[in-house]
Design an enzyme around this catalytic site. Structure first.
Site, mmCIF file in Angstrom:
data_model
loop_
_atom_site.group_PDB
_atom_site.id
_atom_site.type_symbol
_atom_site.label_atom_id
_atom_site.label_comp_id
_atom_site.label_asym_id
_atom_site.label_seq_id
_atom_site.Cartn_x
_atom_site.Cartn_y
_atom_site.Cartn_z
ATOM 1 N N HIS A 11 1.045 -1.291 0.251
ATOM 2 C CA HIS A 11 0.042 0.219 -0.586
ATOM 3 C C HIS A 11 0.891 1.161 0.345
ATOM 4 O O HIS A 11 2.139 1.293 0.764
ATOM 5 C CB HIS A 11 -0.989 0.015 1.236
ATOM 6 N N CYS A 12 0.540 2.256 -0.452
ATOM 7 C CA CYS A 12 1.358 3.588 -0.285
ATOM 8 C C CYS A 12 1.459 3.836 0.945
ATOM 9 O O CYS A 12 0.460 3.704 1.918
ATOM 10 C CB CYS A 12 0.398 4.658 -1.176
ATOM 11 N N PRO A 13 2.555 4.630 0.991
ATOM 12 C CA PRO A 13 3.850 5.429 0.304
ATOM 13 C C PRO A 13 4.531 3.667 0.134
ATOM 14 O O PRO A 13 5.652 4.108 -0.864
ATOM 15 C CB PRO A 13 4.142 6.217 0.995
#
Length: 73
Positions: A11-13
């Protein structure tokens, strides 16, 4: 030589952090194929790679929600 990085479960970041770390291992001109999920990762990784001076060669749908972004160092 092409290298592959699968960040479909990230998942971001962390998606771009892992991409950038992998790109750092490559020699200039080498290619990294990044497998990622649609949504934020698909929006952020190509944009961030371009902002960091890398060349995004292609963005392709693989299957389901998985896409492949090809980046040249």
């Amino acid at each position: 030589m092409n290298h592959t990085l699968d960040i479909t479960k990230e998942h971001c970041p962390m998606t771009f952090v892992k991409t950038k770390l992998e790109l750092a291992k490559l020699q200039k001109g080498e290619i990294l194929e990044v497998l990622l999920s649609e949504g934020e990762p698909l929006n952020n990784v190509p944009r961030s790679a371009t902002e960091q001076g890398f060349e995004v060669l292609s963005i392709e749908h693989v299957e389901g929600t998985t896409h492949k972004v090809t980046i040249k160092k």
